[in-house]
Every structure is written in structure tokens, then in C-alpha cells.
Design a protein around this motif. Structure first.
Motif, mmCIF file in Angstrom:
data_model
loop_
_atom_site.group_PDB
_atom_site.id
_atom_site.type_symbol
_atom_site.label_atom_id
_atom_site.label_comp_id
_atom_site.label_asym_id
_atom_site.label_seq_id
_atom_site.Cartn_x
_atom_site.Cartn_y
_atom_site.Cartn_z
ATOM 1 N N PRO A 135 3.522 22.649 -42.913
ATOM 2 C CA PRO A 135 4.607 23.351 -43.617
ATOM 3 C C PRO A 135 4.181 24.089 -44.882
ATOM 4 O O PRO A 135 4.668 25.192 -45.160
ATOM 5 N N GLU A 136 3.269 23.500 -45.658
ATOM 6 C CA GLU A 136 2.864 24.110 -46.928
ATOM 7 C C GLU A 136 2.110 25.425 -46.745
ATOM 8 O O GLU A 136 2.010 26.223 -47.675
ATOM 9 N N GLU A 137 1.568 25.654 -45.551
ATOM 10 C CA GLU A 137 0.791 26.867 -45.302
ATOM 11 C C GLU A 137 1.630 28.018 -44.751
ATOM 12 O O GLU A 137 1.177 29.161 -44.723
ATOM 13 N N ARG A 138 2.860 27.743 -44.320
ATOM 14 C CA ARG A 138 3.573 28.694 -43.465
ATOM 15 C C ARG A 138 4.078 29.929 -44.180
ATOM 16 O O ARG A 138 4.118 31.010 -43.581
ATOM 17 N N ASN A 139 4.485 29.820 -45.440
ATOM 18 C CA ASN A 139 4.902 31.028 -46.158
ATOM 19 C C ASN A 139 3.750 32.021 -46.242
ATOM 20 O O ASN A 139 3.916 33.223 -46.009
#
Length: 407
Positions: A135-139
Motif C-alpha cells: 500500500p505505501e508504494e501505490r501512490n
């Protein structure tokens, strides 16, 4: 952040398909339809035909993607399903080469197949995001993909747009379709060869009724999907209607093409800017900001239809294109990454299929309801864009009611 090889292969698919989205869907297919209609229909009728075909194709794609989504999840075949649907879309580019004046129905049929397969492919493409990232990489991954999508569109435009000035008429359009199809195939190849579904526990395929029952029980997912349908439709409506509306307002094809090329140059840095801002500002607030920009665009589109001066209409058209360039990539990229955080990753293909009924590059409310309504009431298709203020405002209201993890 530093991306892995699989993440880069996933990202590269965006410039592959974005070239198709710009050259075929946004620009030349509608112009090609007008040429092949050979004076059979008025400009407003062409706009309505094109918009209705696009809407029904997206709805059909949604039914196909949702019906297959849970099976694809269970059998871990998202990457394979993406390759098959992309191949159909690529072949549709080359099918235009066999159309001539008078073949307007064939152009609509090919467009239907191309748009539908494109939408199905994007469902499975988006669904692979949880398989290649946390999740932390998705932006960062999502906004980089959209930003490079603009770069891909620019590259193909620099090949195709000079042809429209050198080779007038049908030949330049057919060459452009072939270039877009070839580009799509070449840049999508790394994803087809390298990216695979992650190894998660296998579940039995869900029935369609089970998918919607699950969504109905999940308030956050349900509210987001409805909000997304309402606000993202403005994005799709403006891009789908750009070419036929410009013709109706006596804005030349050459002026339209140069303006939209400029939009691509703007889109790249502004999409990356949205990704950078998302490190400090919650996605939801940034999406609010982008929706506000599109509401301003809707007002300007209505104003433009009442301006008698061609020069002022051209100026307003440039301003609208500039505003689209500042927010189009950002609103789509952040919506995609936000949705991926709201859903269980083991059901990503199933739920992203539903997401893409409402979402990326699909349009339902504007082309199917607002533009035909505006033509019927006022004989002004461009006022259909102004009517999009209503669903956009309602989308903001519903988005405000969502609980987002970590916000």
C-alpha cells in the motif's frame, strides 16, 4: 522511490495504452467516423452516436469484466486476461485500415470492440497493482504510470500529428491507427512477459451476485464506487467529446490536435506533482481539488458555446485544455491507488472490474444522458458538459462520507 523490474514493466503498460486512448479514442476515431459518414449526419448527431457507442461499449466491458473477475482472481490469471483483452484492442486499431467512406457503421462496430476491450484490459491492469506493490508504494507507482502515460501519448503524437498536416484526409488517420496499435503492442510486451499474479491462497470463483452482495456490505467500497462514478464521468465525458465538440464549434482539426498535444506536455509534470503532494496531503483532499478544476471546466464549456467570436472560442478551448492537463492524470492515479487501499487484495480483479465500470476511461452519465439531453433541449451538445456539475458535486458529497484507512 526505487521501483522493481516487475513494477517498471507494469508502469510501462500505461504509456502503451495511453497512446491508444489519445490517438484512437480521443482524437482520430471520432474524426474518422465523421469522414466515413460522408455527410449523412449533422455534427451533433455524430457527437451523440459516438458518445452512445462509447457508453454502451463501457457498460458491456463492465459486464464482461465483472463476470470474469472472480474466476480470474481464483485461478490467478489476471496477467493472462490482460494480454488477451489488450490483444483485441490492438487488433481493432488495424481493423480501421479496411474502412472507407460510407462505412460509418463498420467504424462504430470497430470502435465498440476497441473501447470495450480497452476497458476490460484496464480492469485487469489496475487489478495487478496490489500484486506488484504494498500500500505505501501505490501512490508513487500509480502516478508514475499515469505521468509516463502522457509521455507515451506525446511520443506517438509527434509521429502522428505531422501526418495530419502533410497527408490530409483518410490516409493520415489510417497510418496513425497503425502506429498506435504497433506502439501499444511493443510497450505492453514487457508486462506480458514478466508480470505474474502473486501467490495468494486460492479461493473458489464468486458468483456475480456474491460480488455485489460483498460490495453492498462494505460501506466504504460502495460509497467510493458511487462517488467515483459521479465525479470521474466528467473526466471521461470531456475527453470523449473533445473532437466532435470542437468540430461543432468551428474549431479546426489542426487547432484541436495541437492543443491536445500541449495538454499531454502539461499532464506529465502535473501528475508527478500530484504524486509528490500525496506524500504530505491525503489523497481525498487532492481529489477534491481536481474535481473543483473539472467543475470550472464544465462552466467554461457552457460559456464557450455562446461566444460568437472564433478567436475567443479558441482561447477558451486552450484554457480548458490547460485545466484538464493540470488534473486529469492526478485524479485518475490517486483514485486508483485509494481504491486499492479500500479492498482486500485477494479480490482485486473482481473488485477492480466493478471499479472500471465506473472509472478509468469509461463514461456513462455524460455521453449517455447529459449530452443527448442537451442536444434535445437546447441543440447544444457542449451544454451537456456543463450539466456534469451536478454529478460532480454529488460525488464530492459521497466521497466525504468514506472512512479511509490511515487518514
Amino acid at each position: 522511490m526505487k521501483f522493481t523490474k516487475s513494477q517498471w514493466c507494469w508502469i510501462l503498460y500505461d504509456p502503451a495504452c495511453s497512446a491508444h486512448a489519445l490517438i484512437v479514442r480521443t482524437l482520430f476515431a471520432a474524426i474518422f467516423l465523421n469522414i466515413c459518414a460522408d455527410g449523412r449526419f449533422t455534427d451533433d448527431k455524430i457527437t451523440s452516436l459516438w458518445a452512445s457507442t462509447a457508453s454502451f461499449a463501457c457498460l458491456f466491458a463492465g459486464i464482461i469484466a465483472v463476470s470474469c473477475g472472480s474466476t480470474v482472481d481464483a485461478k490467478k490469471r489476471k496477467a493472462a486476461a490482460l494480454m488477451i483483452s489488450s490483444s483485441v484492442c490492438i487488433l481493432s486499431c488495424f481493423a480501421y485500415l479496411f474502412c472507407h467512406k460510407g462505412d460509418w457503421f463498420a467504424v462504430l462496430a470497430i470502435s465498440f470492440c476497441g473501447i470495450a476491450s480497452f476497458a476490460v484490459a484496464n480492469s485487469f491492469y489496475d487489478a495487478l497493482l496490489p500484486d506488484i506493490s504494498i500500500p505505501e508504494e501505490r501512490n508513487a507507482i500509480s502516478t508514475t504510470g499515469f505521468a509516463l502515460g502522457y509521455a507515451g501519448a506525446i511520443a506517438v503524437s509527434l509521429i502522428c500529428l505531422p501526418l495530419t498536416f502533410l497527408l490530409k484526409g483518410v490516409l493520415s488517420l489510417k497510418i496513425s491507427f497503425a502506429v498506435a496499435g504497433t506502439w501499444f503492442a511493443l510497450l505492453a510486451l514487457p508486462l506480458f512477459l514478466r508480470v505474474r499474479d502473486s501467490e495468494r491462497p486460492v479461493e473458489h470463483p464468486k458468483k456475480l451476485t456474491e460480488t455485489f452482495a460483498f460490495i453492498r456490505r462494505q460501506k466504504n467500497i460502495l460509497l467510493f464506487l458511487i462517488a467515483y462514478l459521479l465525479y470521474i464521468d466528467s473526466v471521461g465525458t470531456i475527453m470523449f467529446a473533445a473532437a466532435p465538440l470542437a468540430a461543432g464549434l468551428q474549431i479546426s482539426t489542426e487547432y484541436l490536435l495541437v492543443t491536445i498535444l500541449g495538454l499531454q506536455f502539461l499532464g506529465l509534470p502535473f501528475t508527478l506533482l500530484y504524486g509528490h503532494l500525496a506524500k504530505k496531503i491525503p489523497e481525498r483532499r487532492l481529489i477534491y481539488m481536481a474535481i473543483t478544476v473539472y467543475m470550472v471546466i464544465a462552466v467554461l464549456a457552457g460559456v464557450m458555446s455562446f461566444v460568437p467570436s472564433l478567436k475567443i472560442r479558441q482561447l477558451l478551448f486552450v484554457i480548458i485544455a490547460f485545466l484538464v492537463g493540470t488534473s486529469q492524470g492526478g485524479i485518475q492515479a490517486l483514485s486508483r491507488s485509494l481504491f486499492s487501499k479500500l479492498i482486500p487484495p485477494e479480490r482485486s480483479a473482481e473488485l477492480f472490474s466493478v471499479y472500471n465500470i465506473f472509472g478509468r476511461f469509461t463514461t456513462i452519465i455524460g455521453p449517455l444522458l447529459m449530452i443527448p439531453l442537451a442536444v434535445w433541449l437546447w441543440d447544444r451538445a457542449e451544454l451537456g458538459i456543463t450539466l456534469m456539475l451536478l454529478p460532480a458535486a454529488l460525488g464530492v458529497y459521497l466521497l466525504h462520507k468514506i472512512t479511509i484507512p490511515g487518514e
